[in-house]
Structure formats: structure tokens, C-alpha cells
Design a protein around this motif. Sequence first.
Motif, short mmCIF file in Angstrom:
data_model
loop_
_atom_site.label_atom_id
_atom_site.label_comp_id
_atom_site.label_asym_id
_atom_site.label_seq_id
_atom_site.Cartn_x
_atom_site.Cartn_y
_atom_site.Cartn_z
N ALA A 266 -89.23 -10.69 -96.40
CA ALA A 266 -90.15 -11.63 -97.03
C ALA A 266 -89.42 -12.68 -97.85
N VAL A 267 -88.48 -12.25 -98.69
CA VAL A 267 -87.75 -13.17 -99.55
C VAL A 267 -86.79 -14.04 -98.75
N GLY A 268 -86.34 -13.53 -97.61
CA GLY A 268 -85.39 -14.27 -96.77
C GLY A 268 -85.90 -15.60 -96.26
N GLU A 269 -87.18 -15.83 -96.37
CA GLU A 269 -87.71 -17.13 -95.96
C GLU A 269 -87.34 -18.23 -96.95
N ASP A 270 -87.06 -17.85 -98.20
CA ASP A 270 -86.77 -18.83 -99.24
C ASP A 270 -85.34 -18.77 -99.77
N LEU A 271 -84.69 -17.63 -99.63
CA LEU A 271 -83.31 -17.48 -100.11
C LEU A 271 -82.40 -17.15 -98.93
N SER A 272 -81.27 -17.84 -98.85
CA SER A 272 -80.30 -17.60 -97.79
C SER A 272 -79.60 -16.26 -98.02
N PRO A 273 -78.94 -15.70 -96.97
CA PRO A 273 -78.36 -14.35 -97.08
C PRO A 273 -77.40 -14.16 -98.26
N GLY A 274 -76.47 -15.09 -98.45
CA GLY A 274 -75.51 -14.94 -99.55
C GLY A 274 -76.16 -15.06 -100.91
N ALA A 275 -77.06 -16.02 -101.07
CA ALA A 275 -77.74 -16.21 -102.35
C ALA A 275 -78.61 -15.00 -102.69
N LEU A 276 -79.31 -14.45 -101.70
CA LEU A 276 -80.15 -13.29 -101.94
C LEU A 276 -79.31 -12.08 -102.33
N ALA A 277 -78.17 -11.90 -101.65
CA ALA A 277 -77.29 -10.79 -101.99
C ALA A 277 -76.80 -10.91 -103.43
N LEU A 278 -76.39 -12.12 -103.83
CA LEU A 278 -75.90 -12.33 -105.19
C LEU A 278 -77.00 -12.05 -106.21
N GLY B 95 -79.13 -5.76 -110.12
CA GLY B 95 -78.75 -4.36 -110.04
C GLY B 95 -77.64 -4.01 -111.01
N THR B 96 -76.64 -4.89 -111.11
CA THR B 96 -75.53 -4.65 -112.04
C THR B 96 -76.02 -4.60 -113.48
N ALA B 97 -76.93 -5.51 -113.83
CA ALA B 97 -77.46 -5.54 -115.20
C ALA B 97 -78.20 -4.25 -115.52
N VAL B 98 -79.05 -3.79 -114.62
CA VAL B 98 -79.83 -2.57 -114.86
C VAL B 98 -78.92 -1.35 -114.91
N LEU B 99 -77.98 -1.26 -113.96
CA LEU B 99 -77.07 -0.12 -113.95
C LEU B 99 -76.18 -0.13 -115.19
N GLY B 100 -75.82 -1.33 -115.66
CA GLY B 100 -75.04 -1.42 -116.89
C GLY B 100 -75.82 -0.88 -118.08
N GLY C 133 -83.28 -5.85 -106.79
CA GLY C 133 -82.21 -5.42 -107.66
C GLY C 133 -82.57 -4.22 -108.51
N VAL C 134 -83.83 -4.17 -108.98
CA VAL C 134 -84.24 -3.10 -109.88
C VAL C 134 -84.58 -1.81 -109.13
N VAL C 135 -85.40 -1.92 -108.10
CA VAL C 135 -85.94 -0.71 -107.46
C VAL C 135 -85.02 -0.15 -106.36
#
Length: 304
Positions: free
Chosen positions: A31-43, A49-54, A222-224
Amino acid sequence: MHPARAASLPVLSAVAVTVLAWASAFIGIRAVGEDLSPGALALGRLLVGTAVLGLLSLGRGWVAPTRREWGLLAVCGVGWFGVYNVALNAAERHLDAGTTAMLVNIGPILIAVLAGVWLGEGFPRWLVAGLAVAFAGVLLIGIAGRGSGGDLLGVLLCLVAAVTYAAGVVAQKPLLRRLPGLQVTATACAIGAACCLPWAGVLAAEVAAAPASSVLGTVYLGVVPTALAFSTWAYALARMPAGRLGVTTYLVPPLVVLLSWLLLDEVPAALAVVGGVVCLVGVAVSRRRGPVRAAAPVPAPAQR
């Protein structure tokens, strides 16, 4: 209620949360891939995820990794979190969510193969048989993709994702002998985010132009599926055998197919479903134990 039965309820709840979260990731990426490119979505996903895990790691202390462990953390972070996420995001631009999930779920076989090469766990005959069956399933999905508007590039990207996550899991196994699981996950996630920083400008531009639903979808990923699912997976893994827990991930592909039908109005081609079933049969065959020494229980996919 019997004490053993009561104690199992939190574990079963953790397993259910993990499986549902990983299944939902395929839907969210599509769903999100329609608006964000693969690299940007991964970042974006990895930064959240890093913020929550931190935050989850605060107050838990830090075990200093050795030089070898830093090397394994790099393999884990670059491959399992960085390359895996970019390849998976790109794959779902070519294939529907259900087909992608079925292809990526051949990962346990690849983990066993890499463990046989790098960790000396050998190549039981059931592993070789399962690999052949799963490869036949991949071929069927590739043929189905060509006949239903998909393409072989999507299949290849799924295989890249499966290989890189398998390499990451094999690199993770020695790390968990000494380092805390949450520390390993948080560090690897941060390394993956650092690898995706070249897309920072693209992420900023695309987020500014994207609807709020896609921004919230990235935060959800990132969170779930990343931070929460890793935590529930670790909780369950500490309380039940890895092999038994790994079997539960076979529920992910059918859940993805159901959710994508309900939420995205997508249904994989019939031949792709057959190929996916063949892939899962191959995974099941590879985990059988014969008279020869079998490979150690293989952890299931941990990044969805």
C-alpha cells in the motif's frame, strides 16, 4: 487453570502477534509503495524501528561486541535489514503481496544451506530434497507471473530478499551465544538504517508529497512488524523450541493472501498459489529428520 496451561497463554499471544505483524508488513509495503520508493520506504521504516528498539533497550546495559561480532553484526545489518528491505519493497512493485510472501518464505531452506556451508551443519538428504521441491515451486511462480502481468524481475528480487535475510540469520546465530537478543536486533537495525541513508533526500521529498496514510503506514511498519514483532518473537523463542516456533511462520503466506484479498482486492494467480504451496511443501520436507544427522533447528524469518 493448570499452571502450565496458564503460562502458555502469554507465549501463544506473543506468537500470534508476531505472525499477524509479519503478515501485515507485506500488505503495508504494497500500500505505501505507491507513494514511497523502495529505498526511501526502507529508510523510513528502519529509522522508526531503530528509535523504538533504542527506547526498549534503555536501562538494559551494553555488552561490548568483539571484532568478530562486529563483523557478524555488519552482515546482519547490511544484509538482513538493509538489502532485504530494499529488495522486498522493490519486489512488491512487480508482484502482489501474497506471491511475494510465498517466495520469501523459502528462506528457512536457504538458512539451512548457508548453515551447512558456514557452520558445518552438513547437508541432510531431506534438506537437498526440500531444496529441489522449493525450486520447482519458484519456477511455477515465475511462470505464473509472466502470464498474469507480473515479471521475472519481481521473482528475482524476492530471491535476493530471501538470500540476504538467510545470511543475516546465520550471522546472528553465533551473536546470540553471548550478546543479548534485543541488543543484536537494535544494533543490526541501526546498521541497516545507516546503509539506507543515501535515500534520505528522497525520503524527505516523498514524505512531503505523500498522503498522511502513507506516512502513518511507514511508521506502522517500523513500530509493529519491526520493533514489536522482534520483541514478541524473542519472548516466544526464549520459552519454546526454535523449530516448533519456526513452523508458525508457515501461517504468514496464507494470511497475506487473505489480507491482500480483503484489504487490497488482490488475489494471486492460480498457478502462483500452486507454486507457493509447492514452496511451502519444500520447506516442510527440508525440516524432516532422517537417519543421518539433521541440521539444527532453523530460526524463522525475523524481518517482515
